[in-house]
Write a protein that holds these residues in place. Structure first.
Motif, mmCIF file in Angstrom:
data_model
loop_
_atom_site.group_PDB
_atom_site.id
_atom_site.type_symbol
_atom_site.label_atom_id
_atom_site.label_comp_id
_atom_site.label_asym_id
_atom_site.label_seq_id
_atom_site.Cartn_x
_atom_site.Cartn_y
_atom_site.Cartn_z
ATOM 1 N N SER A 1 0.911 -1.068 -0.060
ATOM 2 C CA SER A 1 -0.025 -0.124 0.014
ATOM 3 C C SER A 1 0.880 1.098 0.053
ATOM 4 O O SER A 1 2.128 1.152 0.083
ATOM 5 C CB SER A 1 -0.850 -0.067 1.341
ATOM 6 O OG SER A 1 -0.010 0.690 2.335
ATOM 7 N N ALA A 2 0.170 2.214 -0.112
ATOM 8 C CA ALA A 2 0.914 3.616 0.031
ATOM 9 C C ALA A 2 1.300 4.029 1.335
ATOM 10 O O ALA A 2 0.848 3.405 2.332
ATOM 11 C CB ALA A 2 -0.091 4.626 -0.579
ATOM 12 N N THR A 3 1.845 4.816 1.375
ATOM 13 C CA THR A 3 2.558 5.472 2.579
ATOM 14 C C THR A 3 1.676 6.640 2.862
ATOM 15 O O THR A 3 2.325 7.683 3.608
ATOM 16 C CB THR A 3 3.982 5.663 2.562
ATOM 17 O OG1 THR A 3 4.504 6.703 1.457
ATOM 18 C CG2 THR A 3 4.968 4.380 2.335
ATOM 19 N N ALA A 4 0.657 6.705 2.129
ATOM 20 C CA ALA A 4 0.031 8.054 2.464
ATOM 21 C C ALA A 4 -0.238 8.289 3.720
ATOM 22 O O ALA A 4 -0.318 9.642 4.326
ATOM 23 C CB ALA A 4 -1.406 7.850 1.678
ATOM 24 N N THR A 5 -0.371 7.273 4.525
ATOM 25 C CA THR A 5 -0.807 7.704 6.049
ATOM 26 C C THR A 5 0.567 8.199 6.792
ATOM 27 O O THR A 5 0.178 8.323 7.762
ATOM 28 C CB THR A 5 -1.219 6.413 6.493
ATOM 29 O OG1 THR A 5 -0.386 5.269 6.404
ATOM 30 C CG2 THR A 5 -2.482 5.976 5.948
ATOM 31 N N ARG B 1 2.907 -1.777 6.089
ATOM 32 C CA ARG B 1 3.279 -2.555 7.226
ATOM 33 C C ARG B 1 4.689 -2.375 7.553
ATOM 34 O O ARG B 1 5.140 -3.226 8.072
ATOM 35 C CB ARG B 1 2.919 -3.835 6.842
ATOM 36 C CG ARG B 1 1.290 -4.464 6.639
ATOM 37 C CD ARG B 1 1.059 -5.622 6.368
ATOM 38 N NE ARG B 1 1.579 -5.947 5.014
ATOM 39 C CZ ARG B 1 2.216 -6.900 4.721
ATOM 40 N NH1 ARG B 1 2.751 -8.023 5.491
ATOM 41 N NH2 ARG B 1 2.396 -6.881 3.556
ATOM 42 N N LEU B 2 5.274 -1.417 6.963
ATOM 43 C CA LEU B 2 6.587 -1.327 7.140
ATOM 44 C C LEU B 2 6.831 0.246 7.751
ATOM 45 O O LEU B 2 6.397 1.148 7.450
ATOM 46 C CB LEU B 2 7.626 -1.308 5.956
ATOM 47 C CG LEU B 2 9.043 -0.833 5.992
ATOM 48 C CD1 LEU B 2 9.557 -2.043 6.826
ATOM 49 C CD2 LEU B 2 9.600 -0.721 4.627
ATOM 50 N N GLN B 3 7.462 0.117 8.899
ATOM 51 C CA GLN B 3 7.937 1.441 9.676
ATOM 52 C C GLN B 3 9.426 1.426 9.668
ATOM 53 O O GLN B 3 9.980 0.372 9.988
ATOM 54 C CB GLN B 3 7.314 1.536 10.986
ATOM 55 C CG GLN B 3 6.032 1.452 10.920
ATOM 56 C CD GLN B 3 5.296 2.786 10.794
ATOM 57 O OE1 GLN B 3 5.830 3.537 11.273
ATOM 58 N NE2 GLN B 3 4.129 2.566 10.432
ATOM 59 N N ASP C 1 4.084 -7.622 10.151
ATOM 60 C CA ASP C 1 4.253 -6.111 10.339
ATOM 61 C C ASP C 1 5.945 -5.829 10.637
ATOM 62 O O ASP C 1 6.638 -6.773 11.256
ATOM 63 C CB ASP C 1 3.580 -5.314 11.351
ATOM 64 C CG ASP C 1 2.061 -5.463 11.249
ATOM 65 O OD1 ASP C 1 1.901 -4.792 10.310
ATOM 66 O OD2 ASP C 1 1.390 -6.170 11.719
ATOM 67 N N ILE C 2 6.501 -4.917 10.127
ATOM 68 C CA ILE C 2 7.867 -4.669 10.313
ATOM 69 C C ILE C 2 8.138 -3.298 10.761
ATOM 70 O O ILE C 2 7.701 -2.260 10.251
ATOM 71 C CB ILE C 2 8.709 -5.025 9.207
ATOM 72 C CG1 ILE C 2 8.708 -6.311 8.454
ATOM 73 C CG2 ILE C 2 10.234 -4.479 9.298
ATOM 74 C CD1 ILE C 2 9.269 -6.669 7.250
ATOM 75 N N HIS C 3 8.787 -3.380 11.960
ATOM 76 C CA HIS C 3 9.361 -1.883 12.461
ATOM 77 C C HIS C 3 10.832 -2.039 12.486
ATOM 78 O O HIS C 3 11.502 -2.491 13.383
ATOM 79 C CB HIS C 3 8.772 -1.823 13.871
ATOM 80 C CG HIS C 3 9.201 -0.454 14.295
ATOM 81 N ND1 HIS C 3 8.596 0.126 15.383
ATOM 82 C CD2 HIS C 3 10.178 0.382 13.913
ATOM 83 C CE1 HIS C 3 9.442 1.426 15.551
ATOM 84 N NE2 HIS C 3 10.263 1.483 14.614
ATOM 85 N N GLY C 4 11.552 -1.740 11.477
ATOM 86 C CA GLY C 4 13.056 -1.662 11.374
ATOM 87 C C GLY C 4 13.414 -0.565 11.949
ATOM 88 O O GLY C 4 13.052 0.711 12.023
ATOM 89 N N VAL C 5 14.954 -0.746 12.530
ATOM 90 C CA VAL C 5 15.337 0.030 13.440
ATOM 91 C C VAL C 5 16.998 0.189 12.817
ATOM 92 O O VAL C 5 17.651 -0.729 12.845
ATOM 93 C CB VAL C 5 15.627 0.127 14.740
ATOM 94 C CG1 VAL C 5 16.527 1.225 15.482
ATOM 95 C CG2 VAL C 5 14.133 -0.132 15.357
ATOM 96 N N ALA D 1 13.425 -6.143 4.510
ATOM 97 C CA ALA D 1 12.080 -6.210 4.832
ATOM 98 C C ALA D 1 11.177 -6.030 3.574
ATOM 99 O O ALA D 1 10.026 -6.644 3.911
ATOM 100 C CB ALA D 1 12.054 -4.718 5.422
ATOM 101 N N ALA D 2 11.499 -5.424 2.572
ATOM 102 C CA ALA D 2 10.615 -5.604 1.387
ATOM 103 C C ALA D 2 10.487 -6.910 0.932
ATOM 104 O O ALA D 2 9.212 -7.399 0.713
ATOM 105 C CB ALA D 2 11.144 -4.860 0.239
ATOM 106 N N ALA D 3 11.361 -7.802 0.970
ATOM 107 C CA ALA D 3 11.090 -9.261 0.228
ATOM 108 C C ALA D 3 10.374 -9.976 1.502
ATOM 109 O O ALA D 3 9.363 -10.844 1.002
ATOM 110 C CB ALA D 3 12.571 -9.825 0.500
#
Ligand code: AVJ
Length: 437
Positions: free
Chosen positions: A75-79, A117-119, A248-252, A237-239
């Motif tokens: 999805s978009a990152t519009a949010t 789902r990616l931060q 859900d991914i929250h990368g740091v 993360a993308a893969a």
């Protein structure tokens, strides 16, 4: 990929990267002033399999995705709240960016949107000349000279490391992978994590077994990869997001030796430190590192550590002296990194790869040996370093463990070894540890 080039997931970072860390601040040319950071690019090869992103104006670009299984996962990152509105003049809010990101992340999940789902939170930019310069300056003044293995991993070095993992001699990675497959369900069943935090996630190859077990147990999973390489983090993360619509991914993006306390919390975290990287520390360093993790752990958290086992020296020797010379190239590449990043003039071919097992210390040492006397100028350090003929620079240690030495190490760090998983050949171990309570 032709023009127009496929978009890569381009996730703006919610957190303002205030120069909280000196090394961030010092990154050459990266920042004149604090600002929000955004992924600039990923490698060409990565773009091919990337989920379509992800920009505010292109909400449905995923229909071109190479696979269809992920069609509802993109999805978009519009949010995504972004940057401009977040000025640095608000030091309070900037003080704990992770908290803010975590909040946004929760919102996304709760609303069940086909939202991103990616931060990703950038706490520190990838290694800049500054830490490299400091490390090299310090290490080359030591007697004997040393260099730090964390600087192996530029793009070339990372590729060479992946190639090492595919050599027949280097049993480490494939042994750990197979072991993880075997024990994942038990580990997840026993620790019941709500999030998997992986320190030094890299390409996240081995992570899948754990994530899939989490999905089997709980239906979904949150993955918190922590890595110094923004690019590795983003492409892995993308893969993963493409393959797992329940993830859900929250990368740091962070140096996991320094920013542990800033890794987002969850009810119960399984913190994984895989690959045997703990072996890069000497004993005291390993204890300090584990202590740091222990201090960041709360009740209910568990720690899973990959540890290479003591074994026949011949097997160890072969693993670090592969016949194809990949490890040698990996070792020498460190000098290329220094040449490029610090304007140095190492004659790379004038140094020979040496790797030997020291049984009394239960560790492999990798070294670079000057074939003849060398004088090397490192412009960024404004000085010259001399190497005698046959002089060795230690570039890496790779400690090997037994169950007993591991247990003692964990205990010294305030952790309790709960499980010690090994395959039949005993080559490698996964240690599951917890805090008492
Ligand atoms: C990534 C640190 C686990 O020590 O075996 C492989 C690095 N160096 N071959 C290891 C490495 C040479 C590897 N670790």
């Amino acid at each position: 990929m032709g023009a127009p080039k496929r978009r890569v997931r381009r996730q703006r970072v919610v957190a303002r990267t205030r120069p909280v860390e000196a090394e961030y601040e010092a990154r050459a040319g990266a920042v004149g002033e604090p600002e929000a950071v955004e992924f600039e690019s990923v490698s060409e090869s990565a773009t091919d399999s990337e989920p379509e992103s992800g920009s505010a104006t292109e909400p449905e670009s995923e229909s071109e995705s190479a696979t269809d299984s992920d069609s509802d996962s993109e999805s978009a990152t519009a949010t995504e709240p972004v940057s401009e509105s977040e000025s640095v003049s608000d030091p309070e809010a900037a003080a704990d960016p992770l908290e803010r990101v975590a909040l946004h992340g929760a919102g996304v999940v709760e609303h069940g949107e086909r939202a991103d789902r990616l931060q990703v939170t950038v706490l520190v930019r990838p290694d800049s000349g500054s830490t490299l310069a400091a490390d090299v300056g310090r290490g080359l003044r030591e007697v004997p000279k040393t260099l730090e293995p964390k600087h192996f991993y530029d793009d070339v070095g990372s590729t060479l490391f992946d190639m090492i993992c595919d050599t027949p001699e280097y049993y480490v990675t494939r042994t750990e992978e197979a072991l993880l497959e075997e024990i994942a369900d038990e580990v997840i069943g026993e620790t019941s994590p709500t999030a998997l935090v992986e320190l030094g996630s890299g390409a996240a190859r081995k992570t899948r077994a754990l994530l899939e077990a989490m999905q089997r147990h709980h239906g979904r999973a949150t993955y918190v990869p922590v890595d110094i390489s923004e690019q590795a983090l983003e492409s892995s993360a993308a893969a993963l997001l493409e393959d797992y619509d329940w993830l859900d991914i929250h990368g740091v993006v962070a140096d996991f030796t320094q920013h542990l306390h800033r890794v987002p919390g969850a009810e119960r975290r399984l913190i994984a430190f895989l690959g045997g990287t703990l072996g890069n520390f000497d004993r005291q360093g390993a204890r300090g590192f584990l202590q740091g993790i222990r201090d960041a752990m709360t009740e209910g958290d568990s720690l899973l550590v990959g540890m290479d086992q003591v074994k026949q020296p011949a097997i160890l020797h072969a693993a670090y002296n592969d016949a194809a010379g990949v490890t040698a190239a990996f070792n020498r590449n460190l000098l290329q990194v220094i040449n490029r990043e610090l304007s140095a003039d190492f004659d790379v071919d004038a140094f020979e790869h040496v790797a030997l097992y020291r049984p009394e210390l239960q560790r492999i040492e990798m070294l670079l040996e000057a074939r003849s006397a060398q004088s090397v100028t490192i412009e960024a350090l404004g000085r010259q370093f001399d190497f005698g003929a046959g002089e060795r620079v230690r570039t890496e240690i790779s400690s090997k463990f037994t169950r007993e030495s591991a247990e003692a190490l964990f205990a010294a760090a305030g952790l309790t070894l709960r499980r010690w998983y090994t395959p039949e050949n005993g080559y490698f171990a996964l240690a599951l540890a917890g805090i008492d309570g």
